[in-house]
Design a protein around this motif. Structure first.
Motif, PDB file in Angstrom:
ATOM      1  N   TYR A 108       0.826  -1.205   0.000  1.00 27.78           N
ATOM      2  CA  TYR A 108       0.000   0.000   0.000  1.00 27.78           C
ATOM      3  C   TYR A 108       0.861   1.256   0.000  1.00 27.78           C
ATOM      4  N   LEU A 112       1.696   0.837  -4.953  1.00 27.67           N
ATOM      5  CA  LEU A 112       0.455   1.079  -5.690  1.00 27.67           C
ATOM      6  C   LEU A 112       0.549   2.272  -6.627  1.00 27.67           C
ATOM      7  N   LYS A 113       1.218   3.327  -6.268  1.00 28.04           N
ATOM      8  CA  LYS A 113       1.270   4.540  -7.095  1.00 28.04           C
ATOM      9  C   LYS A 113       2.665   4.703  -7.677  1.00 28.04           C
ATOM     10  N   ALA A 114       2.748   5.322  -8.842  1.00 30.41           N
ATOM     11  CA  ALA A 114       4.027   5.524  -9.526  1.00 30.41           C
ATOM     12  C   ALA A 114       4.941   6.451  -8.719  1.00 30.41           C
ATOM     13  N   ALA A 115       4.380   7.497  -8.123  1.00 31.77           N
ATOM     14  CA  ALA A 115       5.200   8.435  -7.340  1.00 31.77           C
ATOM     15  C   ALA A 115       5.803   7.723  -6.127  1.00 31.77           C
ATOM     16  N   ASP A 116       5.045   6.838  -5.515  1.00 25.09           N
ATOM     17  CA  ASP A 116       5.566   6.097  -4.368  1.00 25.09           C
ATOM     18  C   ASP A 116       6.658   5.112  -4.796  1.00 25.09           C
ATOM     19  N   ARG A 117       6.506   4.517  -5.963  1.00 20.36           N
ATOM     20  CA  ARG A 117       7.539   3.607  -6.465  1.00 20.36           C
ATOM     21  C   ARG A 117       8.836   4.375  -6.731  1.00 20.36           C
TER      22      ARG A 117
END
Length: 136
Positions: A108, A112-117
């Motif tokens: 989570y 889930l999100k590109a910015a977090d990756r």
């Protein structure tokens, strides 16, 4: 046909040596156990030199063998510890729930999100440069 030649050997009479009663003849040299004791004493006095030379000659193979044996012992102790933990009632399922909860949070938070990756990749690269050093 020629007959084989037969040779005869004259035997001398066997002499028996007798000693006067009550006297025992000892050999002139020192007993064998004293020679053996001197050899052992000499070896034990030189033993530290032998051991030091052996370790200096075979330092690398002995270190490798020691690390290999230590690795095997570590693996066996770890497996025994995990088996002991697994035998405690409700502890193994509890730890599985903790692992599943952390995995869910990690997915989570970072996947889930590109910015977090991208944030995760930046943190991994920062850690990598701290551990391995910079390429410049």
């Amino acid at each position: 046909m020629q007959e084989p030649e037969i040779k005869t050997v004259e035997q001398s009479p066997v002499g028996i040596k007798t000693e006067p009663a009550g006297q025992i003849a000892y050999p002139a040299s020192e007993p064998a156990w004293q020679e053996w004791a001197e050899t052992v004493s000499e070896f034990t006095s030189q033993l530290p030199n032998y051991i030091a030379r052996f370790f200096s000659d075979y330092k690398q193979p002995l270190l490798t063998l020691g690390l290999f044996i230590a690795g095997i012992i570590t693996v066996k102790v770890t497996l025994a510890l995990l088996d002991a933990i697994n035998d405690i009632p409700l502890l193994a399922p509890g730890l599985e729930l903790v692992g599943l909860g952390y995995t869910g949070w990690f997915v989570y938070r970072y996947l889930l999100k590109a910015a977090d990756r991208q944030e995760l990749v930046a943190e991994v690269n920062k850690l990598k440069t701290q551990v391995l050093g910079s390429d410049s």
